[in-house]
Write a protein that holds these residues in place. Structure first.
Motif, PDB file in Angstrom:
ATOM      1  N   CYS A  34       0.934  -1.295  -0.048  1.00 38.23           N
ATOM      2  CA  CYS A  34      -0.097   0.312  -0.316  1.00 38.23           C
ATOM      3  C   CYS A  34       0.882   1.184   0.074  1.00 38.23           C
ATOM      4  O   CYS A  34       2.387   1.263   0.649  1.00 38.23           O
ATOM      5  CB  CYS A  34      -1.129  -0.067   1.316  1.00 38.23           C
ATOM      6  SG  CYS A  34      -2.524  -1.079   1.300  1.00 38.23           S
ATOM      7  N   PRO A  35      -0.051   2.256  -0.304  1.00 43.43           N
ATOM      8  CA  PRO A  35       1.171   3.642  -0.564  1.00 43.43           C
ATOM      9  C   PRO A  35       0.845   3.946   0.918  1.00 43.43           C
ATOM     10  O   PRO A  35       0.572   5.846   0.224  1.00 43.43           O
ATOM     11  CB  PRO A  35       0.786   4.145  -2.103  1.00 43.43           C
ATOM     12  CG  PRO A  35      -0.968   3.489  -1.958  1.00 43.43           C
ATOM     13  CD  PRO A  35      -0.991   2.010  -1.327  1.00 43.43           C
ATOM     14  N   ALA A  83      -9.790  -2.307  10.293  1.00 39.13           N
ATOM     15  CA  ALA A  83      -9.355  -0.865   9.914  1.00 39.13           C
ATOM     16  C   ALA A  83      -8.453  -1.352   9.299  1.00 39.13           C
ATOM     17  O   ALA A  83      -7.985  -0.959   7.904  1.00 39.13           O
ATOM     18  CB  ALA A  83      -8.876  -0.382  11.407  1.00 39.13           C
ATOM     19  N   LEU A  84      -7.051  -2.469   8.879  1.00 41.11           N
ATOM     20  CA  LEU A  84      -6.681  -2.525   8.273  1.00 41.11           C
ATOM     21  C   LEU A  84      -6.869  -3.233   6.947  1.00 41.11           C
ATOM     22  O   LEU A  84      -6.352  -2.804   6.187  1.00 41.11           O
ATOM     23  CB  LEU A  84      -5.610  -3.724   9.623  1.00 41.11           C
ATOM     24  CG  LEU A  84      -4.267  -4.532   8.173  1.00 41.11           C
ATOM     25  CD1 LEU A  84      -3.163  -3.135   8.423  1.00 41.11           C
ATOM     26  CD2 LEU A  84      -3.399  -5.640   9.646  1.00 41.11           C
ATOM     27  N   LEU A  85      -7.738  -4.215   7.000  1.00 40.22           N
ATOM     28  CA  LEU A  85      -8.470  -4.249   5.756  1.00 40.22           C
ATOM     29  C   LEU A  85      -8.921  -3.340   5.135  1.00 40.22           C
ATOM     30  O   LEU A  85      -8.608  -3.429   4.035  1.00 40.22           O
ATOM     31  CB  LEU A  85      -9.673  -5.200   5.873  1.00 40.22           C
ATOM     32  CG  LEU A  85     -10.096  -6.462   5.066  1.00 40.22           C
ATOM     33  CD1 LEU A  85      -9.678  -6.866   4.232  1.00 40.22           C
ATOM     34  CD2 LEU A  85     -11.616  -6.819   5.024  1.00 40.22           C
ATOM     35  N   ALA A  86      -9.432  -3.152   5.904  1.00 40.83           N
ATOM     36  CA  ALA A  86      -9.862  -1.477   4.935  1.00 40.83           C
ATOM     37  C   ALA A  86      -8.877  -0.022   4.133  1.00 40.83           C
ATOM     38  O   ALA A  86      -8.876  -0.222   2.903  1.00 40.83           O
ATOM     39  CB  ALA A  86     -11.021  -0.464   5.767  1.00 40.83           C
ATOM     40  N   VAL A  87      -7.510  -0.146   5.239  1.00 43.93           N
ATOM     41  CA  VAL A  87      -6.285   0.319   4.562  1.00 43.93           C
ATOM     42  C   VAL A  87      -6.360  -0.237   3.380  1.00 43.93           C
ATOM     43  O   VAL A  87      -5.430   0.201   2.387  1.00 43.93           O
ATOM     44  CB  VAL A  87      -5.910   0.878   5.646  1.00 43.93           C
ATOM     45  CG1 VAL A  87      -4.026   0.900   4.629  1.00 43.93           C
ATOM     46  CG2 VAL A  87      -6.069   1.779   6.754  1.00 43.93           C
ATOM     47  N   VAL A  88      -6.254  -1.406   3.609  1.00 44.70           N
ATOM     48  CA  VAL A  88      -5.245  -2.234   2.412  1.00 44.70           C
ATOM     49  C   VAL A  88      -6.348  -2.050   1.125  1.00 44.70           C
ATOM     50  O   VAL A  88      -5.779  -2.280  -0.198  1.00 44.70           O
ATOM     51  CB  VAL A  88      -5.734  -3.975   2.874  1.00 44.70           C
ATOM     52  CG1 VAL A  88      -5.000  -4.851   1.847  1.00 44.70           C
ATOM     53  CG2 VAL A  88      -4.053  -3.810   3.865  1.00 44.70           C
ATOM     54  N   ALA A  89      -7.855  -2.229   1.512  1.00 44.07           N
ATOM     55  CA  ALA A  89      -8.407  -2.040   0.170  1.00 44.07           C
ATOM     56  C   ALA A  89      -8.399  -0.862  -0.436  1.00 44.07           C
ATOM     57  O   ALA A  89      -8.199  -1.046  -1.769  1.00 44.07           O
ATOM     58  CB  ALA A  89     -10.079  -2.692   0.244  1.00 44.07           C
ATOM     59  N   VAL A  90      -8.417   0.101   0.250  1.00 43.23           N
ATOM     60  CA  VAL A  90      -7.951   1.495  -0.281  1.00 43.23           C
ATOM     61  C   VAL A  90      -7.110   1.408  -0.935  1.00 43.23           C
ATOM     62  O   VAL A  90      -6.876   2.266  -2.290  1.00 43.23           O
ATOM     63  CB  VAL A  90      -8.797   2.494   0.840  1.00 43.23           C
ATOM     64  CG1 VAL A  90      -8.457   3.369  -0.037  1.00 43.23           C
ATOM     65  CG2 VAL A  90     -10.144   2.187   1.118  1.00 43.23           C
ATOM     66  N   GLY A  91      -6.023   1.069  -0.271  1.00 49.98           N
ATOM     67  CA  GLY A  91      -4.534   1.559  -0.675  1.00 49.98           C
ATOM     68  C   GLY A  91      -4.669   0.745  -1.920  1.00 49.98           C
ATOM     69  O   GLY A  91      -3.317   0.921  -3.149  1.00 49.98           O
TER      70      GLY A  91
END
Length: 100
Positions: A34-35, A83-91
């Motif tokens: 992820c960026p 939250a970790l999954l959401a950040v990965v999905a969005v990233g």
């Protein structure tokens, strides 16, 4: 309520450790792509790790703290993983790759 035997407590920790370990490993591996800055990635993964460890060790504190501790640690661990999954999905959904 009778306290659980030590064997039952270790069995609960063993099953949870496998699942949490696998999920954290997979999400942590995807998080590396992820960026995000290194501090943000480390903080997010660290928070999820601490929350899951607290949830895994909560059954040993039940006689002293009561059943509410188990519920609080479970909810905290699940929120950290979501939250970790959401950040990965969005990233990754934005097409970003930290290696680019």
């Amino acid at each position: 309520d009778e306290p659980l035997a030590a064997v039952a407590l270790w069995e609960e920790v063993h099953a949870g450790a496998f699942v949490y370990g696998f999920v954290l490993f997979m999400l942590g591996s995807l998080l590396a792509l992820c960026p995000l800055g290194a501090r943000a990635r480390a903080g997010l993964l660290g928070a999820a790790f601490v929350a899951t460890i607290a949830d895994l060790l909560a059954p040993f504190a039940l006689p002293a703290a009561g059943g509410a501790l188990r519920v609080v640690t479970f909810v905290g661990a699940e929120l950290a993983l979501v939250a970790l999954l959401a950040v990965v999905a969005v990233g990754l959904g934005r097409g970003g790759d930290a290696r680019d």
